[in-house]
Design an enzyme around this catalytic site. Structure first.
Site, PDB file in Angstrom:
ATOM      1  N   HIS A 272       0.996  -1.359   0.075  1.00  9.12           N
ATOM      2  CA  HIS A 272      -0.025   0.087  -0.004  1.00  9.12           C
ATOM      3  C   HIS A 272       0.825   1.277  -0.065  1.00  9.12           C
ATOM      4  CE1 HIS A 272      -3.211   2.630   1.545  1.00  9.12           C
ATOM      5  NE2 HIS A 272      -2.420   3.207   2.075  1.00  9.12           N
ATOM      6  N   GLU A 273       1.753   1.418   0.865  1.00 11.13           N
ATOM      7  CA  GLU A 273       2.693   2.566   0.976  1.00 11.13           C
ATOM      8  C   GLU A 273       3.544   2.701  -0.349  1.00 11.13           C
ATOM      9  OE1 GLU A 273       2.211   4.456   3.318  1.00 11.13           O
ATOM     10  OE2 GLU A 273       1.090   3.099   4.440  1.00 11.13           O
ATOM     11  N   HIS A 276       1.670   4.541  -2.733  1.00 13.38           N
ATOM     12  CA  HIS A 276       1.639   5.998  -2.508  1.00 13.38           C
ATOM     13  C   HIS A 276       2.801   6.516  -3.269  1.00 13.38           C
ATOM     14  CE1 HIS A 276      -1.631   6.717   0.028  1.00 13.38           C
ATOM     15  NE2 HIS A 276      -1.235   5.886   0.819  1.00 13.38           N
ATOM     16  N   GLU A 352      -5.881   6.685  -1.277  1.00 11.43           N
ATOM     17  CA  GLU A 352      -5.903   5.785  -0.438  1.00 11.43           C
ATOM     18  C   GLU A 352      -6.442   4.529  -1.029  1.00 11.43           C
ATOM     19  OE1 GLU A 352      -3.940   5.628   2.117  1.00 11.43           O
ATOM     20  OE2 GLU A 352      -3.667   7.867   2.239  1.00 11.43           O
TER      21      GLU A 352
HETATM   22 ZN   LIG Z   1      -2.066   5.199   2.943  1.00 10.40          ZN
END
Ligand SMILES: [Zn+2]
Length: 426
Positions: A272-273, A276, A352
């Protein structure tokens, strides 16, 4: 927390790039290693519902607070008095602005103290979410105050110079400069500001670091960009986030999340990171939030003149370029920020969600992703499906129930569908 123009906006922005794995605590159920169908979304416990309800009430109090306090500074004439003191002490224009800011911040810190202490310390301890000693909490609060004062001293003169030189277009120039300012703050934060509060270093678990770096390589992120921070001195929460800009861009893992999640769950969080990071969310966030700040500055500009005209005798200043106008600009910025918050949060929720998708596509570990969110919800005292108003005004991330649903459902590779971000994987 003390609030003034820069820190308010920057904090708002930083909010977007930090991740949802916030405020989770100790884990109860171990993750199943087998794929056994969808992971159910747990019902929230009594404590979680109470934390949610009281949190909403506190949020309303905070929104009123950031309007009421600057209004008091203005209507009591206290802001003009601070300006008079600053003129006596500073004499020169630059120093008058700097000294005003320092006095204003210090007074605000004292006024805000009871509310900050209650919500940042007492309440978190009452719900068992904090590990922080009072000394550390208070020391951190003083350090934040000092950082705010230094940044304000160095930069607040810029919008005031623009107000003086260009009373009609100052909001535009200030907004345009803000892009650079946010980029600057993001550039220096990981190396000069964040280490004032906690210790950052390479990951201690080298085997786990090896797995993470292998995943990072697949996401096209060079090594040495993953840091561990000793947040266990402050909190029981779990978190990971992307920060920095250009040369200081990095992924930071709290030691609490490393301790509590299973390696598989941690890899999904890292996925997930990395989403980003790879999708340029920091860069896009800077542009998006600068545009929003431009809008709020414009609205503040349109209303500030009328307010000053009407209340000049009470306020004790006639022109916006007078530093005594700072509480009024803050009040208006806070008001318009509240109005456009749903737009800002819709943007961060979108980012997100895409980071969740990226994490699932690169790990294909739906089960670990779903169980990680279940732990997050339970340990965070989270409510899986909060009300509509909460979602509009408070949810920077998709609500946790929807995130678990998405982890249970999203498997394009099973049906031979193309991956949305497959082209970014190596
Ligand atoms: Zn996040």
């Amino acid at each position: 927390m003390h609030r003034f123009l820069f820190t308010a906006c920057v904090a708002f922005f930083l909010f977007t790039v930090s991740c949802a794995f916030a405020q989770a605590r100790q884990i109860s159920a171990p993750a199943s290693e087998e794929d056994q169908g969808p992971v159910p979304v747990p019902e929230p416990g009594e404590k979680a519902v109470s934390y949610y309800t009281s949190g909403n009430a506190l949020w309303v109090v905070n929104q009123l607070w950031v309007l009421l306090i600057p209004a008091l500074f203005l209507f009591s004439g206290f802001s003009a008095r601070i300006r008079d003191w600053a003129r006596k002490l500073g004499r020169r224009w630059f120093f008058v602005i700097g000294i005003y800011l320092i006095i204003f911040s210090a007074v605000n810190f004292v006024i805000d103290f009871p509310l900050s202490y209650y919500q940042g310390f007492v309440r978190e301890h009452a719900y068992g979410l904090s590990n922080q000693a009072f000394g550390k909490w208070f020391g951190d609060a003083l350090k934040s105050l000092a950082v705010g004062m230094i940044m304000g001293f160095l930069f607040l003169w810029v919008p005031y110079l623009l107000l003086e030189k260009s009373p009609k277009r100052w909001w535009l120039y200030t907004g345009l400069l803000f892009v650079r300012f946010i980029a600057f703050v993001l550039l220096i934060s990981p190396v000069w500001i964040d280490p004032l509060f906690n210790d950052f270093g390479p990951m201690k678990d080298k085997a786990l670091e090896g797995k993470i770096l292998a995943l990072a390589q697949r996401a096209g992120i060079e090594g040495g960009r993953v840091y561990e921070v000793d947040k266990s001195v402050d909190t029981k929460a779990l978190n990971a986030y992307v920060t920095g800009f250009m040369g200081t861009k990095r992924i930071v893992l709290w030691d609490t999340i490393i301790a509590r999640l299973s390696p598989r769950e941690l890899l999904v969080v890292m996925g997930h990171e990395m989403g980003h990071y790879s999708l340029g969310h920091v860069y896009k966030g800077i542009l998006f939030f600068s545009a929003l700040i431009l809008v709020t500055l414009f609205l503040a500009h349109r209303t500030a003149g009328r307010l000053t005209g009407r209340f000049r005798d009470r306020f004790g200043f006639e022109r916006l370029s007078d530093i005594a106008s700072l509480p009024m600009l803050l009040l208006l910025m806070n008001l318009f920020t509240l109005a456009i918050t749903p737009v800002a949060l819709a943007f961060t929720r979108y980012q997100e969600h895409e980071a969740d998708r990226f994490g699932l596509e690169i790990t294909r570990d739906n089960r670990a992703a779903a169980t990680a969110f279940v732990k997050l919800q339970e340990e965070n005292l989270g409510v899986p499906r909060p009300g509509r108003l909460y979602k509009l005004w408070r949810a920077s991330h998709p609500v946790i129930g929807e995130r678990i649903d998405f982890c249970n459902e999203y498997r394009p590779w099973k049906s031979g569908q193309p991956l949305k971000y497959g082209h970014l994987f190596k």
